[in-house]
Scaffold this motif. Sequence first.
Motif, PDB file in Angstrom:
ATOM      1  N   ILE A 217       0.876  -1.283   0.087  1.00  0.00           N
ATOM      2  CA  ILE A 217      -0.030  -0.076  -0.242  1.00  0.00           C
ATOM      3  C   ILE A 217       1.047   1.189  -0.093  1.00  0.00           C
ATOM      4  N   ALA A 218       0.642   2.300  -0.709  1.00  0.00           N
ATOM      5  CA  ALA A 218       1.513   3.472  -0.994  1.00  0.00           C
ATOM      6  C   ALA A 218       0.675   4.578  -0.837  1.00  0.00           C
ATOM      7  N   THR A 219       0.906   5.413   0.268  1.00  0.00           N
ATOM      8  CA  THR A 219       0.443   6.663   0.481  1.00  0.00           C
ATOM      9  C   THR A 219       1.415   7.925   0.214  1.00  0.00           C
ATOM     10  N   LEU A 220       2.589   7.608   0.084  1.00  0.00           N
ATOM     11  CA  LEU A 220       3.542   8.560   0.099  1.00  0.00           C
ATOM     12  C   LEU A 220       4.162   8.820  -1.451  1.00  0.00           C
ATOM     13  N   GLN A 221       4.575   9.965  -1.683  1.00  0.00           N
ATOM     14  CA  GLN A 221       5.077  10.273  -3.083  1.00  0.00           C
ATOM     15  C   GLN A 221       6.457   9.570  -3.369  1.00  0.00           C
ATOM     16  N   SER A 222       7.082   9.562  -2.020  1.00  0.00           N
ATOM     17  CA  SER A 222       8.538   8.932  -2.160  1.00  0.00           C
ATOM     18  C   SER A 222       8.393   7.391  -2.480  1.00  0.00           C
ATOM     19  N   GLN A 223       7.466   6.549  -2.313  1.00  0.00           N
ATOM     20  CA  GLN A 223       7.099   5.358  -2.432  1.00  0.00           C
ATOM     21  C   GLN A 223       6.849   4.960  -4.222  1.00  0.00           C
ATOM     22  N   VAL A 224       6.697   6.139  -4.742  1.00  0.00           N
ATOM     23  CA  VAL A 224       6.377   5.835  -6.234  1.00  0.00           C
ATOM     24  C   VAL A 224       7.419   5.601  -7.262  1.00  0.00           C
ATOM     25  N   ASP A 225       7.208   4.810  -8.161  1.00  0.00           N
ATOM     26  CA  ASP A 225       8.163   4.521  -9.035  1.00  0.00           C
ATOM     27  C   ASP A 225       7.611   5.118 -10.415  1.00  0.00           C
ATOM     28  N   TYR A 226       6.552   5.200 -10.492  1.00  0.00           N
ATOM     29  CA  TYR A 226       6.139   5.709 -11.819  1.00  0.00           C
ATOM     30  C   TYR A 226       4.823   6.641 -11.739  1.00  0.00           C
ATOM     31  N   TRP A 227       5.050   7.882 -12.680  1.00  0.00           N
ATOM     32  CA  TRP A 227       3.661   8.658 -12.584  1.00  0.00           C
ATOM     33  C   TRP A 227       3.247   8.844 -13.974  1.00  0.00           C
ATOM     34  N   GLY A 228       1.916   9.171 -13.775  1.00  0.00           N
ATOM     35  CA  GLY A 228       1.385   9.620 -15.099  1.00  0.00           C
ATOM     36  C   GLY A 228       1.435  11.074 -15.368  1.00  0.00           C
ATOM     37  N   GLN A 229       0.829  11.827 -16.288  1.00  0.00           N
ATOM     38  CA  GLN A 229       0.674  13.006 -16.654  1.00  0.00           C
ATOM     39  C   GLN A 229      -0.186  14.050 -15.948  1.00  0.00           C
ATOM     40  N   GLY A 230      -1.145  13.350 -15.459  1.00  0.00           N
ATOM     41  CA  GLY A 230      -2.267  14.151 -14.781  1.00  0.00           C
ATOM     42  C   GLY A 230      -3.494  14.414 -15.728  1.00  0.00           C
ATOM     43  N   THR A 231      -4.761  14.494 -15.032  1.00  0.00           N
ATOM     44  CA  THR A 231      -5.865  14.885 -15.620  1.00  0.00           C
ATOM     45  C   THR A 231      -6.702  15.797 -14.433  1.00  0.00           C
ATOM     46  N   GLN A 232      -7.058  17.081 -15.415  1.00  0.00           N
ATOM     47  CA  GLN A 232      -7.519  18.145 -14.464  1.00  0.00           C
ATOM     48  C   GLN A 232      -9.036  17.813 -14.191  1.00  0.00           C
ATOM     49  N   VAL A 233      -9.414  17.919 -13.042  1.00  0.00           N
ATOM     50  CA  VAL A 233     -10.638  17.885 -12.369  1.00  0.00           C
ATOM     51  C   VAL A 233     -11.117  19.252 -11.765  1.00  0.00           C
ATOM     52  N   THR A 234     -12.279  19.835 -12.209  1.00  0.00           N
ATOM     53  CA  THR A 234     -12.429  21.141 -11.980  1.00  0.00           C
ATOM     54  C   THR A 234     -14.118  20.910 -11.474  1.00  0.00           C
ATOM     55  N   VAL A 235     -14.253  21.418 -10.233  1.00  0.00           N
ATOM     56  CA  VAL A 235     -15.535  21.181  -9.437  1.00  0.00           C
ATOM     57  C   VAL A 235     -16.275  22.635  -9.393  1.00  0.00           C
ATOM     58  N   SER A 236     -17.302  23.072  -9.976  1.00  0.00           N
ATOM     59  CA  SER A 236     -17.762  24.218  -9.816  1.00  0.00           C
ATOM     60  C   SER A 236     -18.887  24.396  -8.683  1.00  0.00           C
ATOM     61  N   SER A 237     -19.125  25.392  -7.929  1.00  0.00           N
ATOM     62  CA  SER A 237     -19.921  25.748  -7.087  1.00  0.00           C
ATOM     63  C   SER A 237     -21.341  26.164  -7.433  1.00  0.00           C
TER      64      SER A 237
END
Length: 124
Positions: free
Chosen positions: A104-124
Motif C-alpha cells: 500500500i502506498a500513500t507517500l510520493q517517495s514510494q512511487v516508481d512511475y507517474w502519469g501526466q495528470g488529468t484536470q478535475v474542476t468542480v464548480s460551486s
Amino acid sequence: QVQLVESGGGLVQAGGSLRLSCAASGRTFSRYTMVWFRQAPGKEREFVATIGGSGARKAYADSVKDRFTIVRDSAKNRVYLQMNSLKPEDTAVYYCAATARSLIATLQSQVDYWGQGTQVTVSS
C-alpha cells in the motif's frame, strides 16, 4: 518500465460525479500497487487513494473517504477512481502512480512511475 495515462477529468458541478481512468502499459500490472494523488493550485501534491496488486487492500485520504472509490481491472490493465458527491475543494490535477515496492502506498517517495495528470474542476 510502466507508462501511465490518465483520462476522465473535466468540469462538473458540485454534488456531481466523475470517473477517472488510468491505463497502464506492460504485462505485470498486477505486481504494482496503484495510487491516485492530486495537486490543487498553490498546494502540495497529496495522497487520495491506493489499491494493492490483488485489489484487496485499499486506503483513502480522510477527505475523500465514503465519496471516492478506487478499483482495478487487471484484465484491462486499468485502475479507476470513482468520485461522487464532488466538492469545489476536490478541484485539482489528479495523478495516477504505480509502485512495486509497497503493498500500500500513500507517500510520493514510494512511487516508481507517474502519469501526466488529468484536470478535475468542480464548480460551486
